[in-house]
Design an enzyme around this catalytic site. Structure first.
Site, PDB file in Angstrom:
ATOM      1  CD  GLU A 127      54.826 -82.951  36.501  1.00  0.00           C
ATOM      2  OE1 GLU A 127      55.445 -81.977  36.952  1.00  0.00           O
ATOM      3  OE2 GLU A 127      55.360 -83.881  35.898  1.00  0.00           O
ATOM      4  N   GLY A 267      56.117 -82.843  26.312  1.00  0.00           N
ATOM      5  CA  GLY A 267      57.130 -83.587  25.580  1.00  0.00           C
ATOM      6  C   GLY A 267      57.207 -85.018  26.061  1.00  0.00           C
ATOM      7  CB  ALA A 268      58.651 -87.121  27.742  1.00  0.00           C
ATOM      8  CD  GLU A 270      58.676 -86.227  35.857  1.00  0.00           C
ATOM      9  OE1 GLU A 270      58.519 -85.449  36.817  1.00  0.00           O
ATOM     10  OE2 GLU A 270      58.423 -85.907  34.689  1.00  0.00           O
ATOM     11  CG  ASN A 271      54.285 -91.226  34.301  1.00  0.00           C
ATOM     12  OD1 ASN A 271      53.684 -90.339  34.866  1.00  0.00           O
ATOM     13  ND2 ASN A 271      54.276 -91.376  32.985  1.00  0.00           N
ATOM     14  CG  HIS A 303      64.309 -83.577  31.289  1.00  0.00           C
ATOM     15  ND1 HIS A 303      64.837 -82.409  31.776  1.00  0.00           N
ATOM     16  CD2 HIS A 303      63.044 -83.656  31.802  1.00  0.00           C
ATOM     17  CE1 HIS A 303      63.953 -81.813  32.563  1.00  0.00           C
ATOM     18  NE2 HIS A 303      62.857 -82.548  32.584  1.00  0.00           N
ATOM     19  CD  GLU A 304      60.607 -86.361  30.843  1.00  0.00           C
ATOM     20  OE1 GLU A 304      60.194 -86.533  31.999  1.00  0.00           O
ATOM     21  OE2 GLU A 304      60.542 -85.262  30.261  1.00  0.00           O
TER      22      GLU A 304
END
Length: 868
Positions: A127, A267-268, A270-271, A303-304
């Site tokens: 992303e 931060g991370a 979400e794949n 969140h992810e």
């Protein structure tokens, strides 16, 4: 050669892709410098596209090895290829397959986009447009495909091979190699693709969904750090359960994996089924992580995970709709954290972040609507406006509709858009359908940049026992917004009972530019309590006296507005000076009442507005030195006035020797209040404070107390400070995440010697320009958290940051561009400082060959005010 201004991409010019990709079969053979990727794409013309269009695939620094159509190699005159794209001028006008072989060098990929190496671990970040760095592709969010991925690697180098979806097959190969095949049955855009290969340890558990699916849940980390992943694993399970209970969203695969890596721009991510995290948001132990770290891990894990529905199952049609997944998911993670912890305390933290990050963005050259209408580089629009203000819009929608209609609208949105790429209109249409409300005017929140202002005035008639409250709104002279205003009336004795037919559940929905509400049965002069819970993301203007704020501080039933009253009083004293006795007395009474009942809330009440928050409230030229001096003086006065109470808190909240550490909200609240008391005591008496802080540092049994004591000591110059900093750095020399805290703390010391200190720290063995965490910790903390030294009149601070941006841009443009946004408020500074900032910005702009990321930020930051 000079850098050209990047061209703009406009929302109004959106059109569907001319081709679709139904299925993607990937074969990825991992190698540190020669990874080979074979992509088999099942394409077909899009009925909604141009039937005569060529096939244009995106690429970024790719090397093409082979190309075949329906199994036959393509002649060179049938296509045009470059590192940035692949074009077939006459593609078939029927379904066909395209096999593309590319070769990559993950070890040399310092941009950390696409496939790269973090230490010895292969990982991906796609992303917003990183997949085009893996293979040529229709790299846009409205092209959804079903992926099957075969990953092959040397078994010793990468014994763990992870991909999206569910594991299908695995086996051994000749030459000590092995493979794993992963299949994701849910169509997704390329930005959600992920793979990981490396030597990893893990912790695992199982979760049974509301539908009865048995899910294997695992968190993968660097070997030897498995114990530090336990809290993250627990947060995953709590997130899965909460999303079922709060939104009815079950998980939909057989496995859910989280992987922590140390080199990550964000931060991370979400794949689908394989979330990749910056390790700072996974690893935690009492010895290395603070209470704030534990809370951040909980929130970001959630969140992810929540993106599985708000972002993955329902994704964005185009990147202009980014708020549709990010703002919505921030709202969802905020609600989760509020349920896990204190809702009032968490709401205050949310608003502080909004005001500290998003309000300045709205007021500066980088302002944009929550849904932008144009961008030059999408990576620069992962902003506080999209995330935090986007979440506030969702929160207002819930306030307008009520919890039941809001939940029904969310259910309708997920049901109607599952497996689709949606728009803001699709989102609002779902709520309009279930509620019967016209949300066309409310949609303006997504289109209008800037922070609205809400002004108020009151007229009390004691004879008639009425109070008229007039509300008026403004935003750049445009039409009025739909603004929910939660409110009430407060008197010296507490909440006032009054009748007002215009209120529904304590909320008035302001839709006109101005409106007057009449309250009847008001027995004494009231003080209006407005924007309770911060019901709309606006600036509030009104003439409340010091006495009015003191009434709200003591008597308001809304905890947010009690806190806000304290902040308003502190702002008044910082900006205008004057005696602080009444404020100190009010804080003392509040501490007496709240410290035993809600120590986390009491700790917030002792925390004065930050220097940036004060600067945001100043309309004239900003002098950071004056703000720093005034705030420091007020802290000192409060520390002296509240000394007895603060010492009592320190003694009463000390944990008995041998008390095991717990990151739960109650224990964290007690530590927060005790550490806030220490900090304020040291402000009132620095010499005694240094001794207190040193003793607390020596006795600390967890990182929360240790870092808090060191932070207090860092503000008091002297040998004790330098000895403590040196000892801390030596103690944690092998703990990168703890060293980041050490770097950040020193970077924010508001003293003239800090730039020189930073230059010395750049030579520390643990500092590396190639690691975003290190750069954010040292230079980012300085730029965003040390206003007096970053903006100093000699320009040294600006130059330090500009030099880092210039050095970083070639290797990691995203990290460089985000660091450059620290200059966003330069026009508000005193002239002598603004001139130096502008000089540095122009110096950056003149660098030949700037990345699109940095060129976009510097161009917009320098744009004349009338072009904003």
């Amino acid at each position: 050669m000079r850098t050209e201004t990047p061209p703009l991409i406009h929302l109004a010019e959106y059109r569907p892709s001319d081709f679709l990709i139904d299925r993607v079969d990937l074969d990825v053979r991992l190698h540190p410098s020669r990874t080979r990727v074979t992509a088999m794409l099942a394409l077909r013309p899009n009925p909604a596209g141009d039937p005569t269009a060529p096939l244009r695939l995106d690429g970024d620094e790719l090397a093409l090895v082979a190309l075949a159509l329906d199994g036959q190699p393509l002649p060179e005159d049938a296509y045009a290829v470059s590192p940035s794209g692949l074009v077939l001028s006459a593609p078939p006008r029927r379904p066909f397959t395209l096999a593309i072989v590319t070769e990559l060098d993950p070890g040399a990929n310092t941009k950390l986009m696409g496939l790269y190496r973090s230490g010895a671990v292969y990982c991906t970040q796609c992303e917003a447009d990183g997949f085009r760095r893996i293979t040529y592709f229709l790299d846009r969010p409205d092209v959804l495909s079903v992926y099957t991925t075969r990953i092959e690697a040397d078994r010793d180098e990468a014994p763990v091979l992870l991909g999206n979806g569910n594991p299908v097959e695995a086996g051994a190969l000749d030459g000590n190699r092995h493979y794993a095949v992963w299949h994701d049955p849910h169509p997704k855009p390329a930005y959600l693709f992920a793979l990981v290969g490396g030597r990893l340890g893990h912790v695992a558990t199982r979760f049974t969904t509301m539908e009865g699916r048995d899910v294997a849940v695992a968190v993968h980390v660097e070997p030897g750090k498995e114990a530090r992943a336990a809290y993250a694993l627990d947060a995953v399970v709590r997130s899965m359960r909460w999303d079922e209970e709060a939104f009815g969203r079950p998980y939909d695969l057989d496995v859910f994996n989280v992987v922590a890596v140390s080199d990550f721009n964000m931060g991370a991510m979400e794949n689908k089924g394989l979330n990749i995290f910056n390790d700072k948001y996974v690893l935690a132990s009492p010895e290395t992580a603070t209470d704030a770290d534990y809370a951040a891990i909980e929130a970001i894990i959630a969140h992810e995970y929540f993106h599985n529905w708000s972002g993955n199952r329902v994704t964005c049609r185009d990147w202009f709709q980014l708020c549709l997944k990010e703002g919505l998911t921030v709202f969802r993670d905020q609600e989760f954290s509020s349920d896990m912890r204190s809702r009032a305390v968490h709401r205050i933290a949310e608003v502080r972040q909004l005001r500290a990050r998003q309000f300045p963005e709205d007021a500066g050259p980088l302002r944009h609507p929550v849904r932008p209408t144009a961008y030059a580089e999408i990576n620069n629009f992962y902003t506080a406006t999209v995330y935090e203000k986007g979440a506030e819009i969702v929160r207002m929608l819930k306030t307008l509709l009520g919890p039941d209609a809001f939940r029904a609208g969310m259910d309708r949105y997920f049901a109607e858009n599952d497996g689709r790429a949606a728009t803001v209109e699709d989102f609002l249409d779902a709520f309009a359908s279930v509620s019967g409300r016209d949300l066309a005017a409310f949609a303006q929140w997504y289109a209008r940049p800037g922070t609205p202002r809400l002004a108020f005035r009151t007229a009390y008639d004691p004879a008639a026992r009425t109070c008229d409250l007039t509300l008026s709104q403004s935003l750049d002279g445009g039409p009025p917004l739909v603004m929910p205003v939660a409110l009430g009336l407060v008197g010296p004795g507490g909440a006032l009972d009054a009748d007002c037919p215009d209120l529904a559940d304590g909320v008035y929905v302001l839709t006109d530019r101005e409106a007057t509400l009449r309250f009847r049965g008001v027995t004494e002069r009231p003080v209006p309590s407005l924007l309770r819970g911060f019901s709309a993301p606006v600036r509030l203007d009104g003439a409340l006296t010091e006495a009015d704020h003191l009434v709200l501080l003591a008597r308001d039933t809304d905890p947010f507005n009690r806190w806000q009253a304290g902040q308003s009083l502190a702002l008044r004293l910082i900006r205008a000076g004057g005696p602080a006795e009444a404020f100190a007395e009010a804080l003392g009474l509040l501490l007496d009442a709240e410290a035993p009942r809600d120590p986390a809330f009491a700790a917030l009440m002792l925390s004065l507005p930050g220097e940036g928050e004060v600067a945001n409230e100043i309309e004239a030229e900003v002098d950071p030195d004056a703000i720093h001096g005034a705030r420091k003086a007020l802290r000192a006065a409060l520390g002296r006035a509240l000394r007895d109470r603060l010492e009592d808190i320190e003694a009463r909240l000390a944990e008995p020797v041998g008390t095991p550490y717990s990151p739960d909200a109650a224990a964290a609240g007690r530590r927060a209040l005790r550490n806030a008391a220490l900090d304020l005591l040291a402000a009132g008496d620095p010499q005694a404070g240094a001794a207190r802080a040193a003793a607390r540092l020596e006795a600390a049994t967890n990182m929360t107390d240790r870092l808090a004591a060191l932070g207090t000591l860092a503000l008091i110059p002297g040998d004790a400070r330098e000895a403590a900093l040196a000892a801390f750095g030596a103690r944690y020399a092998d703990e990168p995440l703890v060293l980041d805290k050490w770097f950040a703390l020193q970077a924010t010391i508001p003293e003239p010697g800090t730039p020189e200190r930073i230059e010395g720290l750049k030579r520390h063995p643990a500092y590396a320009l190639t690691n975003p965490n290190r750069v954010r910790a040292l230079v980012g903390s300085f730029a965003f958290g040390n206003p007096t030294q970053f903006t100093r009149e000699d320009g040294t601070g600006f130059a330090l940051v500009a030099d880092t941006v210039a050095a970083l841009d070639g290797a990691n443009p995203q990290a460089a561009a985000r660091l450059l946004t620290a200059f966003g408020s330069w026009r508000k500074l005193k002239k002598s400082r603004a001139v130096k900032a502008e000089e540095m910005l122009n110096r950056i702009k003149a660098i030949p060959g700037l990345s699109r990321d940095v060129a976009d930020i510097v161009t917009r930051t320098l744009a004349p005010v009338n072009q904003l």
